[in-house]
Enzyme design. Structure first.
Site, PDB file in Angstrom:
ATOM      1  N   LYS A 183       0.850  -1.300   0.056  1.00 26.54           N
ATOM      2  CA  LYS A 183       0.011  -0.189  -0.201  1.00 26.54           C
ATOM      3  C   LYS A 183       0.945   1.310   0.039  1.00 26.54           C
ATOM      4  CE  LYS A 183      -4.370   0.937   2.251  1.00 26.54           C
ATOM      5  NZ  LYS A 183      -5.183   0.830   3.542  1.00 26.54           N
TER       6      LYS A 183
HETATM    7  C1  E4P Z   1      -8.261   1.930   3.433  1.00 24.89           C
HETATM    8  O1  E4P Z   1      -7.689   0.877   3.073  1.00 24.89           O
HETATM    9  C2  E4P Z   1      -8.101   2.518   4.823  1.00 24.89           C
HETATM   10  O2  E4P Z   1      -7.531   1.362   5.627  1.00 24.89           O
HETATM   11  C3  E4P Z   1      -9.304   3.058   5.434  1.00 24.89           C
HETATM   12  O3  E4P Z   1     -10.308   2.363   4.503  1.00 24.89           O
HETATM   13  C4  E4P Z   1      -9.591   4.174   6.153  1.00 24.89           C
HETATM   14  O4  E4P Z   1     -10.473   4.436   6.736  1.00 24.89           O
HETATM   15  P1  E4P Z   1     -10.971   5.627   7.601  1.00 24.89           P
HETATM   16  O5  E4P Z   1     -11.427   6.810   7.082  1.00 24.89           O
HETATM   17  O6  E4P Z   1     -12.359   4.847   8.326  1.00 24.89           O
HETATM   18  O7  E4P Z   1      -9.895   5.643   8.470  1.00 24.89           O
END
Ligand code: E4P
Length: 213
Positions: free
Chosen positions: A83
């Site tokens: 990522k």
């Molecule tokens: C994406 O892969 C992120 O881990 C995630 O969906 C972030 O979400 P949030 O806005 O609830 O922190």
């Protein structure tokens, strides 16, 4: 639409995985930090549980550092997806990892153009943040629709992960908009599962059966 779980908590993953619905897992530094555990240990446990893409995020901010971290993380298991944050350095790292046959998920996508850039750099996945878009008054689902439209029109094979999912309607809306995947926190999975009419129906069936003549 495939369903991923968005957590670094192995108990949560095990619980939802037992339902037979999970196709992958996403983590991020905030989710890993919350667990207070060794990142690599957590990743290894997840790879033993779920046979699908497992996103592990790099912490470096420069392309060289991201590349180095990505190569090391990818050695852990064939299902690890690196990522990478949506920056110029991130795009360089995506290109470098792509050339080495390592899959990437470009995260923190808030515009269709960012998604297009990530795809053209060679990302396997892009993660538009639906809930955080809603937070600033721009419907996150519209962003998914735009990216789906562009990728479809131009035959781009990068998969779209609807991320930052906050409630069941986000799942329904992003599925209708054509996202390939939604990555969902475990509490939202549980809200998707239950319905008061189902509970009432079960209660009535049990009662009627118990009262049979
Ligand atoms: C994406 O892969 C992120 O881990 C995630 O969906 C972030 O979400 P949030 O806005 O609830 O922190």
């Amino acid at each position: 639409m495939k369903l991923f779980i968005d957590t670094a908590n192995v108990q949560e993953i095990a619980e939802i995985h037992a339902w037979g619905v999970l196709a992958g897992v996403t983590t991020n530094p905030s989710l890993v930090a919350k667990e207070g555990r060794d990142f690599i240990e957590v990743l290894k446990e997840i790879t033993e549980m779920v046979d699908g893409p497992i996103s592990a995020e790099v912490l470096s901010m420069d392309a060289e550092g991201m590349l180095k971290e990505g190569i090391e993380l990818a050695k852990l298991h064939k299902n690890i997806v690196i990522k990478i944050p949506m920056t110029a350095e991130g795009l360089k790292a995506v290109k470098g990892l792509h050339e080495k046959g390592i899959k990437t998920n470009v995260t923190l996508i808030f515009s269709a153009n960012q998604a297009l850039l990530a795809a053209r750099a060679g990302a396997s996945f892009v993660s538009p943040f639906v809930g955080r878009m809603d937070d600033i008054g721009n419907p996150g689902t519209y962003l998914i629709e735009d990216i789906v439209g562009i990728f479809d029109t131009h035959g781009i094979e990068t998969e779209i992960i609807a991320a930052s999912i906050r409630h069941p309607m986000h799942v329904t809306e992003t599925a209708l908009a054509g996202a390939h995947i939604a990555t969902i926190p475990s509490d939202v999975f549980k809200k998707m599962l239950s319905h008061p009419m189902t509970d009432q129906g079960i209660e009535k069936f049990v009662k009627d059966w118990d009262n049979r003549k």
